[in-house]
Scaffold this active site. Structure first.
Site, short mmCIF file in Angstrom:
data_model
loop_
_atom_site.label_atom_id
_atom_site.label_comp_id
_atom_site.label_asym_id
_atom_site.label_seq_id
_atom_site.Cartn_x
_atom_site.Cartn_y
_atom_site.Cartn_z
CB CYS A 396 -0.99 -0.04 1.16
SG CYS A 396 -2.46 0.93 0.78
CG HIS A 542 -3.43 -3.68 2.92
ND1 HIS A 542 -2.34 -3.25 3.66
CD2 HIS A 542 -4.13 -2.57 2.60
CE1 HIS A 542 -2.40 -1.94 3.79
NE2 HIS A 542 -3.47 -1.50 3.15
CD GLU A 544 -1.07 -6.46 4.65
OE1 GLU A 544 -0.75 -6.68 3.46
OE2 GLU A 544 -1.21 -5.31 5.11
N1 GLN Z 1 -1.87 6.65 3.03
C1 GLN Z 1 -2.07 5.92 1.82
C2 GLN Z 1 -3.47 6.12 1.26
O1 GLN Z 1 -4.38 6.48 1.98
C3 GLN Z 1 -1.78 4.44 2.01
C4 GLN Z 1 -2.73 3.75 2.91
C5 GLN Z 1 -2.22 2.44 3.43
O2 GLN Z 1 -1.02 2.17 3.40
N2 GLN Z 1 -3.12 1.61 3.96
O3 GLN Z 1 -3.70 5.92 0.10
#
Ligand code: GLN
Length: 576
Positions: A396, A542, A544
């Site tokens: 992410c 994600h 994970e």
């Molecule tokens: N801050 C970033 C976004 O909002 C990544 C979010 C995250 O890593 N879950 O897009």
């Protein structure tokens, strides 16, 4: 096969103090009942007034887990999914806030037909409704419900009232388990039972007598302690289960079975089952006990004023996914938390010498995150991993910052940034989508990110395509379609995206977008060709959240494989 009957309910409560492993106990009870052939589902009740966990800070409350339907919830839901190898939904997650919200909504809609709506019975009745509904949706034989918090607190009293009401309504269908804690005290290091006795008294005052006590302690319980708890808490000695500390959480179901816990629950709930099968689980635990080698994995993030314990709690799914990948290869992954601020040129003059310490890692991971703290150090970390060919996995924010790094240092856009950190950057390579702009403007932060499962199409002949294909083929005997169709679905939680306007220039400079949304508008995965870097992969989603101990996520599995290779090369160099 055990006979099917109306669902049975097992409630897990906690006594003495928090953090003794109620969630793992609940998941493990689910697992041992599943191993007897029952269909099991699980619910978590969080006593918070928050409607969901999305607005909670992970360094205070632990990781925010995301379900496939986009529900942002407590990390224990992740444990249920991992142990039970299932997918849960919002039907399985309850908070005080969500229950009150629903009751107030019903009252406004005249659904109580003019009655006076009261905290008791309407709140517990709504809780019961939710639990019964989850049972129905899952077609479950057994429903495990974990009640957050500790017995004796004001906040969970209405949930205990729901348990009391259910037990009264359906005798023989409800079992209650108290997960308690016994401290070691004194020079003879005696396990003390008194706090557990008080916890049972408090539970009794809510009208509930535990059927089982799980006695958590640093060591196993002796007979004397079991007798003492049984005598003082109106229980049979056999219903006091010893639950000593374990090295690996996946040992807990096996320890419970050593104490014959599932057989006891079968009897208490008038179920029928004489066989249990935990074979694959036992192999899993065995693999973790005798690793062939240890890998060093560095997780680089913005850690500030937090101890190791909190970090482990905030990134639990990432840690578990790394472990799953390692277990499959019979290796151990030793995780080191590295604070990215020490590589930030503005914060640390000696960052150049500091960053060389990353060379000791066989693999480097930058996990998800928000905000500007530690960002420049993360970008330097990614550059270091890329230039020194250390396997890199970005999740992410770890992907968004990899795009920033590549734009700056390879594509020559040296002021490139994400607008999350630098609103007016001349090269907004990570930008906010038009549909998110209004949410930010109106400060609508709860449940408004891009959340939950979305499909992505993978590009053939890429590293990730190979990884998913291999994993699909290994499971194909149990799947409907034997051929991998290059479409995956993964869980998201973010507000920003790769700016489509920069895709072409990045591609021209050698970056591969190996996964995109079906309409090609959103970039889901980046990677570098393996001729250039052994493993440089980052995902907007994600992975994970979907990794399971018995079926590791393909991306984590191939990250571990690459780390094993990089470890071999390192050994070879030092032996020369
Ligand atoms: N801050 C970033 C976004 O909002 C990544 C979010 C995250 O890593 N879950 O897009």
């Amino acid at each position: 096969m055990p006979k099917k009957k109306t669902p049975k309910f097992i409630f897990i409560t906690g006594g003495v103090m928090s953090g003794v492993g109620k969630g793992i106990a609940a998941s493990s009870i689910g697992k041992i009942m599943q191993a007897r052939g029952f269909k099991v589902t699980a619910l978590k009740i969080d006593p918070y007034v928050n409607v969901d966990a999305g607005t909670m800070n992970p360094t205070e409350h632990g990781e925010v887990f995301v379900l496939s339907d986009g529900t942002e919830c407590d990390q224990d839901m992740g444990n249920y999914e991992r142990f039970l190898e299932c997918e849960l939904t919002s039907a399985n997650y309850i908070t005080t806030g969500s229950i009150y919200q629903r009751v107030i909504e019903k009252e406004r809609n005249l659904e109580y037909q003019g009655k006076c709506v009261e905290v008791v019975p309407h709140i517990p009745l709504e809780v019961i409704d939710k639990i019964e509904n989850a049972a129905k949706l899952a077609g479950a034989d057994i429903v495990i419900t974990e009640i957050g918090g500790t017995i004796g607190e004001y906040q969970n009293i209405l949930f205990l009232e729901a348990v009391r009401m259910m037990k009264l309504k359906s005798p023989g269908h409800v079992a209650t388990v108290l997960v308690s804690f016994l401290p070691l005290q004194g020079k003879d290091s005696e396990l003390k039972t008194k706090p557990t006795q008080y916890a049972v008294r408090s539970l009794n005052s809510a009208g509930i007598q535990p059927d089982i006590i799980i006695a958590r302690a640093s060591v196993a319980l002796d007979k004397k302690r079991k007798e003492k708890i049984a005598f003082n808490c109106n229980m049979e000695e056999a219903d006091v289960i010893s639950a000593p500390n374990v090295e690996n959480i996946y040992e807990v179901p096996l320890n419970f079975e050593r104490e014959k816990l599932s057989a006891k629950l079968v009897k208490k709930l008038n179920l029928e089952s004489d066989k249990t099968d935990l074979k694959s689980w036992k192999t899993l635990v065995r693999n973790t006990k005798n690793p062939k080698k240890t890998l060093q994995i560095g997780i680089v993030g913005k850690y500030f004023g937090t101890g190791n314990f909190t970090l482990a709690d905030s990134y639990i799914s990432v840690i578990e996914a790394i472990r799953h990948g390692a277990q499959a290869k019979k290796v151990k992954a030793e995780i080191t938390w590295v604070d990215s601020s020490s590589f930030d040129p503005k914060e640390n003059k000696s960052w150049r010498s500091k960053i060389k310490s990353l060379n000791k890692f066989d693999g480097i991971l930058v996990p998800g995150g928000f905000g500007s703290r530690g960002v420049e150090g993360k970008i330097k970390t990614i550059q270091f991993a890329r230039e020194n060919k250390i396997p890199y996995l970005g999740l992410c924010y770890g992907m968004q910052l990899a795009v920033v790094e590549y734009s700056r240092n390879v594509a020559g856009l040296n002021k490139a940034h994400t607008v999350e950190v630098h609103e007016n950057t001349p090269h907004p390579v990570i930008a906010v989508l038009p549909e998110q702009e209004l949410n930010i403007e109106k400060k609508r932060y709860g449940g408004t990110m891009r959340l939950g499962t979305y499909k992505a199409v993978l590009k053939e002949k890429t590293l990730v395509h190979g990884a998913y294909k291999k994993s699909h083929e290994s499971k194909s005997s149990t799947l409907k379609s034997k051929v991998f169709n290059s479409i995956i679905d993964e869980r998201h939680r973010h507000r920003y995206e790769v700016n489509p306007e920069y895709v072409e220039i990045l591609e021209k400079n050698g970056l591969t977008f190996s996964g995109t949304s079906e309409d090609k508008r959103l970039m889901e995965i980046i990677e570098l060709p393996t001729e250039i870097h052994p493993f440089f992969v980052a995902t907007q989603f994600h992975p994970e959240f979907k990794s399971k101990p018995l079926s590791p996520h393909p991306i984590f599995e191939s990250f571990i494989n690459a780390s094993i290779e990089s470890n071999k090369i390192k050994l070879h160099k030092t032996n020369k």
